[in-house]
Design a protein around this motif. Sequence first.
Motif, PDB file in Angstrom:
ATOM      1  N   CYS A  72       0.831  -1.216   0.000  1.00 50.22           N
ATOM      2  CA  CYS A  72       0.000   0.000   0.000  1.00 50.22           C
ATOM      3  C   CYS A  72       0.860   1.258   0.000  1.00 50.22           C
ATOM      4  N   LEU A  73       1.918   1.238   0.783  1.00 51.48           N
ATOM      5  CA  LEU A  73       2.783   2.420   0.849  1.00 51.48           C
ATOM      6  C   LEU A  73       3.525   2.652  -0.451  1.00 51.48           C
ATOM      7  N   GLU A  74       3.917   1.584  -1.118  1.00 52.58           N
ATOM      8  CA  GLU A  74       4.664   1.717  -2.366  1.00 52.58           C
ATOM      9  C   GLU A  74       3.777   2.070  -3.554  1.00 52.58           C
ATOM     10  N   LYS A  75       2.640   1.398  -3.691  1.00 49.13           N
ATOM     11  CA  LYS A  75       1.787   1.563  -4.875  1.00 49.13           C
ATOM     12  C   LYS A  75       0.757   2.685  -4.737  1.00 49.13           C
ATOM     13  N   ASN A  86      -7.766  -0.103   6.169  1.00 49.18           N
ATOM     14  CA  ASN A  86      -8.012  -1.135   7.185  1.00 49.18           C
ATOM     15  C   ASN A  86      -6.705  -1.748   7.667  1.00 49.18           C
ATOM     16  N   LEU A  87      -5.770  -1.958   6.754  1.00 45.69           N
ATOM     17  CA  LEU A  87      -4.457  -2.478   7.139  1.00 45.69           C
ATOM     18  C   LEU A  87      -3.729  -1.481   8.036  1.00 45.69           C
ATOM     19  N   ARG A  88      -3.800  -0.197   7.696  1.00 42.80           N
ATOM     20  CA  ARG A  88      -3.151   0.840   8.501  1.00 42.80           C
ATOM     21  C   ARG A  88      -3.719   0.848   9.919  1.00 42.80           C
ATOM     22  N   ARG A  89      -5.037   0.746  10.020  1.00 41.75           N
ATOM     23  CA  ARG A  89      -5.663   0.737  11.344  1.00 41.75           C
ATOM     24  C   ARG A  89      -5.246  -0.484  12.158  1.00 41.75           C
ATOM     25  N   GLU A  90      -5.110  -1.638  11.497  1.00 37.73           N
ATOM     26  CA  GLU A  90      -4.675  -2.841  12.209  1.00 37.73           C
ATOM     27  C   GLU A  90      -3.227  -2.685  12.667  1.00 37.73           C
TER      28      GLU A  90
END
Length: 75
Positions: free
Chosen positions: A39-42, A55-59
Motif C-alpha cells: 500500500c505504501l509503495e503503490k 483497514n491495514l493501517r488501522r490494524e
Amino acid sequence: MTPAPLLILFATVVLLVACEPSRIERMSDFELSERYDYCLEKKPTAPGKATACENLRRECERRKRDLGSYVCRSR
C-alpha cells in the motif's frame, strides 16, 4: 415457528459472527507488514483497494497500541 424463536436464533447468529476476529486480525505480523508495504509503495486509488489499505493501517496502529510492537513500517 413463532417470531420470538426466530428472533432469538437470528440474534444468536449475529452475536457469534460479531465476536469472531476479522481476517485482518488473524493475519500474521509478516503478512500484515507485507500487505501494508504494498500500500505504501503503490498508493492505490481504486476505492476498494484504498479502503483495504486503510483497514491495514488501522490494524497496524491497533497492534502497536495493544501489543507495544509496530510491525509495519511508517510512511
